[in-house]
Design a protein around this motif. Structure first.
Motif, PDB file in Angstrom:
ATOM      1  N   THR A  74      -6.550  25.612   2.289  1.00  0.00           N
ATOM      2  CA  THR A  74      -6.661  26.072   0.916  1.00  0.00           C
ATOM      3  C   THR A  74      -6.725  27.592   0.974  1.00  0.00           C
ATOM      4  O   THR A  74      -7.416  28.138   1.827  1.00  0.00           O
ATOM      5  CB  THR A  74      -7.946  25.502   0.285  1.00  0.00           C
ATOM      6  OG1 THR A  74      -7.900  24.079   0.346  1.00  0.00           O
ATOM      7  CG2 THR A  74      -8.120  25.947  -1.140  1.00  0.00           C
ATOM      8  N   PRO A  75      -6.016  28.281   0.089  1.00  0.00           N
ATOM      9  CA  PRO A  75      -5.972  29.744   0.203  1.00  0.00           C
ATOM     10  C   PRO A  75      -7.338  30.436   0.179  1.00  0.00           C
ATOM     11  O   PRO A  75      -7.591  31.337   0.976  1.00  0.00           O
ATOM     12  CB  PRO A  75      -5.119  30.177  -0.989  1.00  0.00           C
ATOM     13  CG  PRO A  75      -4.268  28.996  -1.277  1.00  0.00           C
ATOM     14  CD  PRO A  75      -5.116  27.805  -0.958  1.00  0.00           C
ATOM     15  N   TYR A  76      -8.220  30.029  -0.732  1.00  0.00           N
ATOM     16  CA  TYR A  76      -9.500  30.719  -0.860  1.00  0.00           C
ATOM     17  C   TYR A  76     -10.631  29.709  -0.905  1.00  0.00           C
ATOM     18  O   TYR A  76     -10.620  28.784  -1.705  1.00  0.00           O
ATOM     19  CB  TYR A  76      -9.513  31.564  -2.132  1.00  0.00           C
ATOM     20  CG  TYR A  76      -8.348  32.520  -2.184  1.00  0.00           C
ATOM     21  CD1 TYR A  76      -8.338  33.672  -1.403  1.00  0.00           C
ATOM     22  CD2 TYR A  76      -7.237  32.255  -2.985  1.00  0.00           C
ATOM     23  CE1 TYR A  76      -7.252  34.538  -1.420  1.00  0.00           C
ATOM     24  CE2 TYR A  76      -6.155  33.114  -3.016  1.00  0.00           C
ATOM     25  CZ  TYR A  76      -6.170  34.251  -2.225  1.00  0.00           C
ATOM     26  OH  TYR A  76      -5.095  35.097  -2.239  1.00  0.00           O
ATOM     27  N   LEU A  77     -11.619  29.919  -0.041  1.00  0.00           N
ATOM     28  CA  LEU A  77     -12.827  29.114  -0.051  1.00  0.00           C
ATOM     29  C   LEU A  77     -14.011  30.061  -0.251  1.00  0.00           C
ATOM     30  O   LEU A  77     -13.851  31.286  -0.182  1.00  0.00           O
ATOM     31  CB  LEU A  77     -12.956  28.332   1.257  1.00  0.00           C
ATOM     32  CG  LEU A  77     -11.856  27.287   1.474  1.00  0.00           C
ATOM     33  CD1 LEU A  77     -11.892  26.753   2.893  1.00  0.00           C
ATOM     34  CD2 LEU A  77     -12.003  26.151   0.477  1.00  0.00           C
ATOM     35  N   GLU A  78     -15.202  29.514  -0.454  1.00  0.00           N
ATOM     36  CA  GLU A  78     -16.373  30.349  -0.726  1.00  0.00           C
ATOM     37  C   GLU A  78     -16.640  31.392   0.360  1.00  0.00           C
ATOM     38  O   GLU A  78     -17.088  32.485   0.065  1.00  0.00           O
ATOM     39  CB  GLU A  78     -17.622  29.469  -0.888  1.00  0.00           C
ATOM     40  CG  GLU A  78     -17.709  28.790  -2.223  1.00  0.00           C
ATOM     41  CD  GLU A  78     -18.991  28.019  -2.381  1.00  0.00           C
ATOM     42  OE1 GLU A  78     -20.011  28.408  -1.764  1.00  0.00           O
ATOM     43  OE2 GLU A  78     -18.982  27.028  -3.118  1.00  0.00           O
ATOM     44  N   ASP A  79     -16.365  31.058   1.599  1.00  0.00           N
ATOM     45  CA  ASP A  79     -16.712  31.964   2.696  1.00  0.00           C
ATOM     46  C   ASP A  79     -15.525  32.756   3.238  1.00  0.00           C
ATOM     47  O   ASP A  79     -15.611  33.351   4.302  1.00  0.00           O
ATOM     48  CB  ASP A  79     -17.403  31.198   3.820  1.00  0.00           C
ATOM     49  CG  ASP A  79     -16.515  30.143   4.454  1.00  0.00           C
ATOM     50  OD1 ASP A  79     -15.560  29.685   3.804  1.00  0.00           O
ATOM     51  OD2 ASP A  79     -16.789  29.780   5.615  1.00  0.00           O
ATOM     52  N   GLY A  80     -14.426  32.776   2.519  1.00  0.00           N
ATOM     53  CA  GLY A  80     -13.307  33.595   2.961  1.00  0.00           C
ATOM     54  C   GLY A  80     -11.963  33.005   2.598  1.00  0.00           C
ATOM     55  O   GLY A  80     -11.869  31.990   1.908  1.00  0.00           O
ATOM     56  N   SER A  81     -10.928  33.668   3.093  1.00  0.00           N
ATOM     57  CA  SER A  81      -9.575  33.229   2.786  1.00  0.00           C
ATOM     58  C   SER A  81      -8.847  32.828   4.061  1.00  0.00           C
ATOM     59  O   SER A  81      -9.312  33.063   5.180  1.00  0.00           O
ATOM     60  CB  SER A  81      -8.803  34.337   2.066  1.00  0.00           C
ATOM     61  OG  SER A  81      -8.296  35.281   2.981  1.00  0.00           O
ATOM     62  N   TRP A  82      -7.658  32.313   3.880  1.00  0.00           N
ATOM     63  CA  TRP A  82      -6.797  31.884   4.979  1.00  0.00           C
ATOM     64  C   TRP A  82      -6.461  33.037   5.911  1.00  0.00           C
ATOM     65  O   TRP A  82      -6.130  32.823   7.068  1.00  0.00           O
ATOM     66  CB  TRP A  82      -5.521  31.261   4.407  1.00  0.00           C
ATOM     67  CG  TRP A  82      -4.712  32.235   3.600  1.00  0.00           C
ATOM     68  CD1 TRP A  82      -4.872  32.550   2.277  1.00  0.00           C
ATOM     69  CD2 TRP A  82      -3.650  33.050   4.077  1.00  0.00           C
ATOM     70  NE1 TRP A  82      -3.967  33.497   1.903  1.00  0.00           N
ATOM     71  CE2 TRP A  82      -3.194  33.833   2.994  1.00  0.00           C
ATOM     72  CE3 TRP A  82      -3.025  33.197   5.302  1.00  0.00           C
ATOM     73  CZ2 TRP A  82      -2.156  34.740   3.105  1.00  0.00           C
ATOM     74  CZ3 TRP A  82      -1.985  34.094   5.416  1.00  0.00           C
ATOM     75  CH2 TRP A  82      -1.566  34.857   4.324  1.00  0.00           C
ATOM     76  N   ARG A  83      -6.540  34.255   5.438  1.00  0.00           N
ATOM     77  CA  ARG A  83      -6.219  35.422   6.272  1.00  0.00           C
ATOM     78  C   ARG A  83      -7.121  35.521   7.494  1.00  0.00           C
ATOM     79  O   ARG A  83      -6.708  36.032   8.534  1.00  0.00           O
ATOM     80  CB  ARG A  83      -6.283  36.689   5.434  1.00  0.00           C
ATOM     81  CG  ARG A  83      -5.136  36.788   4.446  1.00  0.00           C
ATOM     82  CD  ARG A  83      -5.310  38.007   3.534  1.00  0.00           C
ATOM     83  NE  ARG A  83      -4.243  38.112   2.576  1.00  0.00           N
ATOM     84  CZ  ARG A  83      -4.257  37.537   1.376  1.00  0.00           C
ATOM     85  NH1 ARG A  83      -5.293  36.803   1.002  1.00  0.00           N
ATOM     86  NH2 ARG A  83      -3.237  37.679   0.564  1.00  0.00           N
ATOM     87  N   ARG A  84      -8.361  35.037   7.380  1.00  0.00           N
ATOM     88  CA  ARG A  84      -9.260  35.031   8.554  1.00  0.00           C
ATOM     89  C   ARG A  84      -8.681  34.179   9.669  1.00  0.00           C
ATOM     90  O   ARG A  84      -8.800  34.515  10.849  1.00  0.00           O
ATOM     91  CB  ARG A  84     -10.648  34.498   8.168  1.00  0.00           C
ATOM     92  CG  ARG A  84     -11.549  35.570   7.612  1.00  0.00           C
ATOM     93  CD  ARG A  84     -12.927  35.076   7.271  1.00  0.00           C
ATOM     94  NE  ARG A  84     -13.651  34.494   8.396  1.00  0.00           N
ATOM     95  CZ  ARG A  84     -14.770  33.795   8.243  1.00  0.00           C
ATOM     96  NH1 ARG A  84     -15.280  33.576   7.039  1.00  0.00           N
ATOM     97  NH2 ARG A  84     -15.380  33.286   9.293  1.00  0.00           N
TER      98      ARG A  84
END
Length: 157
Positions: A74-84
């Protein structure tokens, strides 16, 4: 007598990709159980095994093992984004491919995701049926990238 037509053999790499992807390890990073269950079902029906995480932090911990070829996220979650996950893959040379699983994603966001290293973006509402095909392609791309000859560094004269 002519040989029978075999559609799987029309593309030279299809047999390699299919055999590799049947052993591919797939990580699903999603906090929406409906989307995660739908994706798991599609992958399981295609004979692909998957593991799940509900947060980016948990996914990064699992991904550090180096055993995944494909990560659906999922692109954005509470603790960060897919970019991590992309950063982790590059920093540790893990080589997995990230496929985004989005419910709402603009064309601009889609283009940016591909430019920033995502393998593909699937619409969680209408593209799940393609998930196994995308996973196989991503696993094949991961394999080919890892074993492709690297260019030699030019030596100073």
């Amino acid at each position: 007598m002519p040989e029978p037509f075999r559609p799987d053999e029309t593309e030279p790499n299809s047999l390699l990709v299919r055999s590799l992807s049947n052993r591919a390890r797939i990580l699903i990073v999603c906090n929406n159980e409906v989307d995660a269950d739908g994706l798991r079902a599609v992958l399981r029906e295609a004979g692909l095994a998957s593991q799940s995480a509900r947060t980016i932090t948990a996914a990064c911990d699992l991904a550090r093992s180096g055993g995944f070829q494909v990560v659906f996220c999922t692109p954005y979650l509470e603790d960060g984004s897919w970019r991590r996950l992309i950063d982790l893959a590059h920093y540790h040379d893990l080589g997995f491919e990230v496929v985004l699983l989005a419910r709402t994603f603009s064309d601009k966001e889609w283009a940016e995701a591909l430019q920033e290293g995502a393998f593909d973006v699937l619409d969680a509402l209408s593209d799940l049926a393609r998930a196994a095909e995308v996973a196989r392609s991503a696993a094949g791309a991961d394999y080919l990238r890892r074993f492709r000859p690297r260019p030699r560094q030019k030596q100073a004269a």
